[in-house]
Design an enzyme around this catalytic site. Structure first.
Site, mmCIF file in Angstrom:
data_model
loop_
_atom_site.group_PDB
_atom_site.id
_atom_site.type_symbol
_atom_site.label_atom_id
_atom_site.label_comp_id
_atom_site.label_asym_id
_atom_site.label_seq_id
_atom_site.Cartn_x
_atom_site.Cartn_y
_atom_site.Cartn_z
ATOM 1 N N LYS A 38 0.936 -1.237 0.101
ATOM 2 C CA LYS A 38 -0.002 0.076 0.156
ATOM 3 C C LYS A 38 0.964 1.398 0.037
ATOM 4 O O LYS A 38 2.054 1.179 0.089
ATOM 5 C CB LYS A 38 -1.001 -0.017 1.117
ATOM 6 C CG LYS A 38 -0.149 -0.012 2.536
ATOM 7 C CD LYS A 38 -1.065 -0.030 3.810
ATOM 8 C CE LYS A 38 -0.261 -0.478 5.011
ATOM 9 N NZ LYS A 38 -0.948 0.537 6.216
ATOM 10 N N ARG A 136 -9.879 0.148 15.344
ATOM 11 C CA ARG A 136 -9.741 1.200 14.237
ATOM 12 C C ARG A 136 -10.957 0.598 13.269
ATOM 13 O O ARG A 136 -12.007 0.406 13.448
ATOM 14 C CB ARG A 136 -8.517 1.102 13.884
ATOM 15 C CG ARG A 136 -7.897 2.254 12.815
ATOM 16 C CD ARG A 136 -6.397 2.407 12.223
ATOM 17 N NE ARG A 136 -5.979 1.123 11.624
ATOM 18 C CZ ARG A 136 -4.846 0.969 11.181
ATOM 19 N NH1 ARG A 136 -3.937 1.832 11.455
ATOM 20 N NH2 ARG A 136 -4.676 0.049 10.283
ATOM 21 N N TYR A 270 14.632 30.653 5.779
ATOM 22 C CA TYR A 270 13.527 31.282 6.117
ATOM 23 C C TYR A 270 13.392 31.534 7.714
ATOM 24 O O TYR A 270 13.547 30.634 8.413
ATOM 25 C CB TYR A 270 12.017 30.529 5.668
ATOM 26 C CG TYR A 270 11.910 30.864 4.128
ATOM 27 C CD1 TYR A 270 11.788 31.856 3.532
ATOM 28 C CD2 TYR A 270 11.410 29.401 3.855
ATOM 29 C CE1 TYR A 270 11.621 32.104 2.196
ATOM 30 C CE2 TYR A 270 11.224 29.252 2.269
ATOM 31 C CZ TYR A 270 11.210 30.781 1.826
ATOM 32 O OH TYR A 270 11.012 30.587 0.268
ATOM 33 N N MET A 318 10.463 24.450 0.726
ATOM 34 C CA MET A 318 9.656 23.668 -0.135
ATOM 35 C C MET A 318 10.515 22.867 -0.951
ATOM 36 O O MET A 318 10.355 21.532 -1.380
ATOM 37 C CB MET A 318 8.741 24.433 -0.905
ATOM 38 C CG MET A 318 7.855 23.625 -1.895
ATOM 39 S SD MET A 318 6.682 24.219 -2.777
ATOM 40 C CE MET A 318 5.550 24.956 -1.664
HETATM 41 C C1 LIG Z 1 -4.052 -3.978 7.838
HETATM 42 C C2 LIG Z 1 -2.657 -4.003 7.817
HETATM 43 N N1 LIG Z 1 -1.879 -5.097 7.561
HETATM 44 C C3 LIG Z 1 -0.429 -5.048 7.581
HETATM 45 C C4 LIG Z 1 0.254 -3.894 7.804
HETATM 46 C C5 LIG Z 1 1.616 -3.837 7.689
HETATM 47 O O1 LIG Z 1 2.190 -3.400 8.837
HETATM 48 P P1 LIG Z 1 3.659 -3.167 9.158
HETATM 49 O O2 LIG Z 1 4.330 -2.151 8.025
HETATM 50 O O3 LIG Z 1 3.860 -2.638 10.402
HETATM 51 O O4 LIG Z 1 4.447 -4.662 8.856
HETATM 52 C C6 LIG Z 1 -0.373 -2.461 7.922
HETATM 53 C C7 LIG Z 1 0.230 -1.314 7.903
HETATM 54 O O5 LIG Z 1 -0.149 -0.403 8.711
HETATM 55 C C8 LIG Z 1 -1.981 -2.600 7.826
HETATM 56 O O6 LIG Z 1 -2.640 -1.593 7.834
#
Ligand SMILES: Cc1ncc(COP(=O)(O)O)c(C=O)c1O
Length: 380
Positions: A38, A136, A270, A318
């Site tokens: 992700k 969550r 700055y 920036m």
């Molecule tokens: C649902 C879920 N699984 C696995 C992971 C992987 O976590 P990590 O990067 O701590 O291994 C994440 C990352 O936040 C996550 O949101």
């Protein structure tokens, strides 16, 4: 190799990533590995990293959003993919047609996915997510019976197949935290409940990187490491990357853009938060918060330049920041290494995290698209 010098580059060592995946597989023998890619593989580039992880033996890919999962399919990656962050009206049908596993945390999501499965004339692969204590995403224990029963009815109607039961830890990176065993107990209860009622999951999973590295009892059928795959420790409290046989994958560097001599008392950047204490030389490093360098690194971020650690002098702007070179005059074009594996004497992403009061996850993930990724060791 590029024909023109790059202002900045994030070198991504896919050989290190493959070795990290192999190290994680060795820690979780008997479990499959889902490579979490992700957020553009935590800033490393989702497609090349996904491919490298699969080459090294990961068998699943994990994303937060459906769009991220669909992008993996568009790139030709055909194996199992799970995506877990949905909002009403999301691209359920595209995900079903692309054979992507979708995560459900509540009844609204089950209603949307069954409607999409009916419209597509396909069976949706769904994984039920339990909130075992993270607070969550995920289904509360009190609502689990309703979700499980409804998912089983949808299975009977041929609309879904429940492929997974899963959850996520809150404090797996804090050794001995009481929530770890509490979550594990609840996960066992919630999966057992679903299985007793007839759910037959292909995979049950809860382990992120810290759990994969340090808590073998959490591995179940599959582990879901993200940060460890990129060679970064989830927390210095549990160990360094080297302690786990991991090597950082990203090296961020920039080409020194200007070196100049200035007198004592010269304000820098700055708001003049830094004023030269004596006559000195200043070096201009051409990256800034527009590239994802945290502004919190002002006056604090470390850089290896001309053999020495220098510190960001004054504010990160920036597009650029300045370091006090203390009279040294390296030529313009000299490589300034912000972070990397650390074995050439450069700072690491963890050093930046500590300088900025954040975690190394954020340091690597926020490096922006203006910084080209340069892939090395791409072939096995
Ligand atoms: C649902 C879920 N699984 C696995 C992971 C992987 O976590 P990590 O990067 O701590 O291994 C994440 C990352 O936040 C996550 O949101």
């Amino acid at each position: 190799m590029p024909t023109t010098a790059l202002r900045a580059r994030a070198e991504i060592d896919l050989g290190a990533l493959r070795a990290n995946v192999r190290a994680l597989r060795a820690r979780a023998k008997g479990a499959a590995v889902m490579a979490v890619v992700k957020s553009d593989a935590y800033g490393h580039g989702a497609i090349p990293c996904a491919r490298a992880a699969l080459e090294a033996g990961a068998s699943w890919l994990g994303t937060a959003t459906a769009e991220e999962a669909l992008a993996l399919r568009a790139a030709g990656l055909t194996g199992p993919v799970l995506c877990w962050l949905w909002v009403p009206g999301g691209p359920w049908r595209q995900a079903i047609e692309a054979d992507i596993d979708v995560s459900l945390s509540g009844m609204w999501a089950l209603r949307e996915v069954t409607a999409a499965a009916r419209a597509a004339g396909r069976v949706a692969r769904v994984q039920l997510k339990a909130d075992t204590g993270l607070g969550r995403n995920g289904c509360q224990p009190a609502d689990w019976a309703e979700l499980v029963a409804a998912a089983l009815r949808a299975e009977d109607e041929g609309l879904v197949r429940v492929t997974g039961l899963w959850s996520h830890f809150a404090c797996a990176d804090e050794p001995g935290h009481p929530s770890i065993t509490a979550q594990l107990d609840r996960f066992r209860e919630m999966t057992a409940y679903a299985e007793e009622r007839g759910v037959r999951p292909e995979v049950r999973h809860i382990a992120n990187s810290p759990a994969t590295l340090t808590l073998p009892e959490t591995h179940f059928d599959l582990v879901r490491p993200g940060i460890a795959m990129y060679g970064v420790s989830p927390s210095p409290e549990i160990g360094t990357p080297a302690d786990f046989g991991l090597r950082p994958v990203m090296t961020l560097s920039a080409s020194l853009a200007l070196v100049k001599r200035v007198p004592a008392g010269h304000g820098v950047s700055y708001s003049h938060h830094y004023v030269t204490p004596g006559e000195t030389t200043l070096g201009l490093v051409p990256v800034g918060y527009g590239d994802g360098i945290p502004r919190h690194a002002s006056g604090a971020g470390p850089v290896l330049l001309d053999g020495k650690w220098r510190t960001v002098a004054g504010r990160v702007a920036m597009d650029q920041f300045v370091v006090d070179l203390g009279g040294d005059e390296p030529p313009v074009g000299t490589e300034a290494v912000l972070f990397g594996p650390g074995d050439r004497g450069e700072p690491t992403a963890e050093d930046w995290a500590q300088a900025c009061g954040t975690i190394a996850y954020e340091i690597v993930t926020r490096i922006g698209t203006r910084v080209p990724r340069v892939y090395v060791n791409a072939s096995m």
